[in-house]
Design a protein around this motif. Structure first.
Motif, PDB file in Angstrom:
ATOM      1  N   HIS A   1      17.416 -32.110 -21.647  1.00 55.60           N
ATOM      2  CA  HIS A   1      16.377 -31.623 -22.550  1.00 55.60           C
ATOM      3  C   HIS A   1      16.688 -32.056 -23.976  1.00 55.60           C
ATOM      4  O   HIS A   1      17.852 -32.034 -24.393  1.00 55.60           O
ATOM      5  CB  HIS A   1      16.324 -30.092 -22.522  1.00 55.60           C
TER       6      HIS A   1
ATOM      7  N   CYS B   1      14.250 -30.824 -26.239  1.00 57.17           N
ATOM      8  CA  CYS B   1      13.424 -29.846 -26.934  1.00 57.17           C
ATOM      9  C   CYS B   1      14.323 -28.739 -27.507  1.00 57.17           C
ATOM     10  O   CYS B   1      15.353 -28.415 -26.917  1.00 57.17           O
ATOM     11  CB  CYS B   1      12.403 -29.249 -25.968  1.00 57.17           C
TER      12      CYS B   1
ATOM     13  N   HIS C   1      15.777 -25.794 -25.216  1.00 57.75           N
ATOM     14  CA  HIS C   1      16.729 -26.077 -24.120  1.00 57.75           C
ATOM     15  C   HIS C   1      17.663 -27.238 -24.451  1.00 57.75           C
ATOM     16  O   HIS C   1      18.232 -27.846 -23.556  1.00 57.75           O
ATOM     17  CB  HIS C   1      15.976 -26.418 -22.829  1.00 57.75           C
TER      18      HIS C   1
ATOM     19  N   CYS D   1       9.480 -31.827 -18.737  1.00 57.15           N
ATOM     20  CA  CYS D   1       9.468 -30.637 -19.588  1.00 57.15           C
ATOM     21  C   CYS D   1       8.409 -30.848 -20.660  1.00 57.15           C
ATOM     22  O   CYS D   1       8.463 -31.819 -21.408  1.00 57.15           O
ATOM     23  CB  CYS D   1      10.839 -30.417 -20.203  1.00 57.15           C
TER      24      CYS D   1
ATOM     25  N   PHE E   1       7.856 -29.095 -23.288  1.00 56.41           N
ATOM     26  CA  PHE E   1       8.436 -28.942 -24.631  1.00 56.41           C
ATOM     27  C   PHE E   1       9.034 -30.266 -25.092  1.00 56.41           C
ATOM     28  O   PHE E   1       8.815 -30.702 -26.219  1.00 56.41           O
ATOM     29  CB  PHE E   1       9.527 -27.872 -24.640  1.00 56.41           C
ATOM     30  N   CYS E   2       9.815 -30.885 -24.182  1.00 56.28           N
ATOM     31  CA  CYS E   2      10.437 -32.166 -24.510  1.00 56.28           C
ATOM     32  C   CYS E   2       9.371 -33.207 -24.828  1.00 56.28           C
ATOM     33  O   CYS E   2       9.481 -33.936 -25.810  1.00 56.28           O
ATOM     34  CB  CYS E   2      11.267 -32.676 -23.328  1.00 56.28           C
TER      35      CYS E   2
HETATM   36 ZN   LIG Z   1      12.837 -29.566 -22.575  1.00 60.79          ZN
END
Ligand SMILES: [Zn+2]
Length: 105
Positions: A74, A76, A79, A89, A91-92
């Motif tokens: 990750h 992001c 994480h 992911c 977020f990533c």
């Molecule tokens: Zn992530």
């Protein structure tokens, strides 16, 4: 057996000992599991350190982020540097997109 304990007490002790033995085995199993986990985490930690050190040599911070992501970690903030495996992911992805970067695949 030359014990002064009555027959049934001996039986109870045997049962109690068997129970303890079982619990001890569980504890030993758990200890082995935790040792393996610690070893795996140490290995991962070393890998990450090596990557961070190698990063100083030529690669830009942005390239490092993409590489870290493509190697299955990750990037992001929630994480960061945790193992991502093969799962995507969001977020990533949005983090990389915000930085104008696109991960492979
Ligand atoms: Zn992530």
């Amino acid at each position: 057996m030359s014990t002064n304990l009555p027959e049934d007490t001996g039986g109870m002790l045997t049962v109690a000992l068997a129970g303890l033995e079982g619990q001890l085995n569980e504890v030993l199993k758990e200890t082995r599991r935790l040792r393996a986990r610690v070893a795996a985490l140490e290995e991962e930690n070393q890998r990450l350190r090596a990557m961070i050190l190698a990063a100083g040599e030529g690669e830009s911070g942005r390239q490092q982020l993409v590489r870290l992501y493509n190697e299955g970690y990750h990037v992001c903030p929630p994480h960061f540097a945790r193992v991502r495996g093969n799962e995507g992911c969001l977020f990533c992805q949005s983090f990389l997109e915000k930085k104008g970067l696109l991960p492979d695949g």
